[in-house]
Design an enzyme around this catalytic site. Structure first.
Site, PDB file in Angstrom:
ATOM      1  N   GLN A  70       0.741  -1.364  -0.042  1.00  0.00           N
ATOM      2  CA  GLN A  70       0.056  -0.315  -0.444  1.00  0.00           C
ATOM      3  C   GLN A  70       0.773   1.628  -0.005  1.00  0.00           C
ATOM      4  OE1 GLN A  70      -3.221  -0.089   0.482  1.00  0.00           O
ATOM      5  NE2 GLN A  70      -2.857  -2.175  -0.433  1.00  0.00           N
ATOM      6  N   ARG A 124      -4.062   4.121   4.453  1.00  0.00           N
ATOM      7  CA  ARG A 124      -3.535   4.644   3.305  1.00  0.00           C
ATOM      8  C   ARG A 124      -4.382   3.880   1.715  1.00  0.00           C
ATOM      9  NH1 ARG A 124       0.563   5.259   5.482  1.00  0.00           N
ATOM     10  NH2 ARG A 124       2.480   5.805   3.537  1.00  0.00           N
ATOM     11  N   ALA A 151     -11.804   2.460   4.906  1.00  0.00           N
ATOM     12  CA  ALA A 151     -11.139   2.067   3.917  1.00  0.00           C
ATOM     13  C   ALA A 151      -9.989   2.195   3.512  1.00  0.00           C
ATOM     14  CB  ALA A 151     -11.856   0.505   3.352  1.00  0.00           C
ATOM     15  N   HIS A 152      -9.167   2.229   1.996  1.00  0.00           N
ATOM     16  CA  HIS A 152      -7.933   2.687   1.145  1.00  0.00           C
ATOM     17  C   HIS A 152      -8.643   3.032   0.247  1.00  0.00           C
ATOM     18  CE1 HIS A 152      -6.939  -2.066  -0.549  1.00  0.00           C
ATOM     19  NE2 HIS A 152      -8.583  -1.505  -0.169  1.00  0.00           N
ATOM     20  N   ASN A 153      -8.438   3.749  -0.251  1.00  0.00           N
ATOM     21  CA  ASN A 153      -9.206   4.921  -1.675  1.00  0.00           C
ATOM     22  C   ASN A 153     -10.319   5.576  -1.842  1.00  0.00           C
ATOM     23  OD1 ASN A 153      -6.514   3.064  -2.617  1.00  0.00           O
ATOM     24  ND2 ASN A 153      -7.555   1.507  -3.273  1.00  0.00           N
TER      25      ASN A 153
END
Lengths: 348, 348, 348
Positions: B199, B219, B240-242
């Site tokens: 990540q 991240r 969560a990511h994104n």
């Protein structure tokens, strides 16, 4: 240390069935029992394991009636689970660290006071005007802010955060990462924006409270968020500002209680339950796991579902939920049959 | 400090009803009002308390019409809650610590830079090439990794973790135990195993963001997970990511948002809501507590249930859910009656 | 570093479609692709972006068939997502800190042992008789209690707490704020009160386990709570005492598993799922997000809802749930029509 069935039975006021000379050194689960260990049977779901367990001694309730031969020695007691707790406590007290004193790299503000017989670990922080009672264990890296009061015999694990001005009673246990006194979630809309409402109150934990790992309890806007005597909260629970939790109420993990809600005594919460804000729950209410409660509960009862209703009613409706596609088809068929009948009658 | 109703009304541009000379020293809740305190009435649910509260002064909205006599002095203002916020802010600013400077045992990497007028507490850690703006308060035991940028006027409470490379805007508040920039949950199946997807992105918090205690924001795989200006997240929230959260969106405790989901501006989330990954939510959407959302929402609306539908439709269906056992019985009876009718008709 | 499409394809065993000379320096998401970056297409939901992305190179699966012209250069590989993972890994390894050694203010008990090539950060705490393997990174402010065993190549992020006696395998990653080995939630009712059952067991994490930020795993009463090889837990997950999670099972954020439940291998959990205590889940079971499971699952399957049933059955019933008000009205109408028919027939 090794103890015989006879010694243990004498200690627990129990009676031996089988070989009184057999000895044990440690504990095991009934499904994975090993020779030289003691186990217990309290949950009837596990009864079948007792007929084959390799544990040497099994604690059972006085009223337990075996349906087959049991290889292990039994010790009969009034309450097998409570008897186990007594034995575990004995072992724990024996293991417990007697470590006291303040580690060289702990920081304690000069205006703070620490009672006798305490342990304060490395990198722990104790703020201004804070008072800590006797026999407390403050683990490394715990944070205790300014103007905090902590009673006697408390255990504060690593990475606990206690914000300024909170009050912790006697015999409390705060597990790692729990946060006591963070700001309540209070914002006043101002056009498109949210303006923070300062949270000037605090959190009060009364005596004999246990708080799980990474659980969060927010400070009140004014006054106090109150956790009464004997309350036990599991891990990752969220208690919002101005909430009150009554004596001896217990909450399983990941429960969330929204702001200003008042909960009575002796309530039991399954995991992941959610309570809306500004509601009132009376004493002795049980909440099934994942329930969502949006209004007052005025009678002792067991609720389930979201929105939560009587647990039995929920289970009945839930059973029919699974047959909804069938019901839908049947209803279509009934409509057709009635249309057919109408035609027949009109023809005549 | 003591203030009279007259002084407070003058300060708030309000009007006094009752004794303008009565004075107060602190605040109280309307249901537990004490003499010498000021309280407020904003939620109509609490109106009945105003007729018996012992508080000396009550802030009310201009349009409030009492139905009984009120013992307290009233101060009428346009918005009682906003007016309270102004008073609380005043008190808070007065209490606020002016403490600045870097405690002796904080660690700050030589390549880091810290703006003027900051406080950095004991055992706090600031990594390489990290930049911290002016007037920040970094509490004891906070962790700020390498290559992090923090704006002006931020408050970072104890045990916050900010991973390498994250960007924090101005006027942010990060409560105890929150984690910014942990690895997104990304694994590629490889036969029976899961292979970690590195990540490599970061987290960006824009200005005026508040993050609750023990909340986690992952991240991005590449690029950034973005929390836009004015967002407020309560405790134990998972981003969560994104993910992207639009301006001035607010989320109550224990909400979870799965990867790559984009949320619009001015959305409001009740507690324990779950959003699936890779979906898009437009502006001004409200989510009832515990909702589960699995697809895009393209119009401003209020949703509820799991899978979430229009809140009103959910409440209507939910009311009938409770009557399903009755419906099921009725349907069986209808089937029998129709069979009966058929027999009758065929006989004739 | 800049790489051409040709170089990357050679490295990945892929084939180039378009300009093999085009070069990239970094990564981007397909919906926000920029010139000079590489992106990928794995989820068909994102296919429409490929026809307009400004990224210079797109990794696609061998079997991808475009329906329009694509401006970017394609690299075809067997599995685009896995190929991306390989590239990201390469970049990460390049970035990875080679930092080793023990920071001056870390505390390591004299009886602890630390393997070669480890990094231990400022204010980290390592207790008595604890053993740490080779090549581990223990970040600042992490807490590792007494009698803990940690294998090789582990990463322990800031504010992790590992209680006494826990065992961590090789190649584990524990994200910030996670808690390993807090007391299980065990109390024996004693009249009105709850008496704590000492939790004397531990937690065992086998090899290749990753634990998310602020996730909590409780120690067993006796014996061990066991997380088997290859398990990946996301953030804010709760694992209660005596639970066992089988190899290569993955859980999304905010899942909760109650005490003594045994979960098989290769299970997949959506977010916010709850499992009751004392149940058994076989291998290869998938749990839809927010499911609530109250009994054993004996066959590989996909479940959904609370109480959870087959996912397809749940979706079918759920679709009809939304039509319940209609059904209820129709049923009333059928009742009236049948009464009407009865009257007609009786008249004749």
């Amino acid at each position: 240390m090794e103890f015989s069935a006879q010694q243990i039975a004498a200690f627990l006021n129990g009676t031996v069935e089988g070989n009184p000379e057999v000895t044990v050194k440690s504990f095991s689960k009934i499904e994975e029992g090993k020779p030289g260990t003691l186990t217990f049977l309290a949950n009837p779901k596990y009864e079948h394991y007792i007929y084959s367990t390799k544990a040497s001694i099994v604690l059972v309730n006085n009223d337990f009636t075996p349906t087959e031969q049991i290889p292990a020695t039994l010790i009969r007691v009034e309450n097998a689970y409570a008897a186990l707790a007594i034995l575990l406590n004995m072992v724990e007290q024996h293991k417990q660290k007697q470590q006291t004193g303040i580690d060289s790299s702990a920081f304690i503000a000069p205006s703070a006071s620490v009672g006798e017989n305490c342990y304060i670990g490395h990198f722990a922080y104790v703020g201004k005007n804070t008072t800590i009672g006797k026999n407390c264990r403050i683990y490394p890296q715990a944070y205790i802010g300014d103007d905090v009061t902590i009673g006697d015999n408390c255990i504060i694990y690593p990475h606990v955060t206690i914000y300024d001005g909170c009050v912790i009673g006697n015999n409390n246990i705060l597990h790692a990462g729990s946060v006591i006194g963070s700001d309540g979630f209070g914002f006043a809309p101002e056009g498109d924006l949210y303006k923070k409402i300062p949270q000037l109150g605090n959190v009060v934990l009364e005596d004999d409270v246990e708080i799980g790992a990474n659980t969060t309890i927010d400070r009140a806007v004014m006054d106090s968020t109150i956790i009464h005597k004997g309350v036990k909260l599991d891990n990752l629970v969220q208690i919002a500002h101005n909430v009150e939790v009554g004596e001896n109420t217990v909450m399983a993990a990941q429960v969330g209680v929204a702001g200003s809600t008042k909960i009575g005594k002796h309530c039991m919460f399954g995991g992941q339950v959610g309570l809306a804000g500004h509601i009132k729950i009376t004493d002795h209410v049980n909440f099934g796991a994942q329930s969502g409660v949006i209004s007052d509960i005025k009678e002792p009862t067991t609720v389930l579902g979201a929105p939560a209703i009587q647990a039995k009613a929920f289970m009945r409706s839930s059973a029919i939920f699974n047959r909804l596609p069938d019901m839908y088809r049947t209803m279509g068929q009934l409509q057709r049959e009635i249309a057919e009948l109408k035609k027949l009658i009109n023809k005549e």
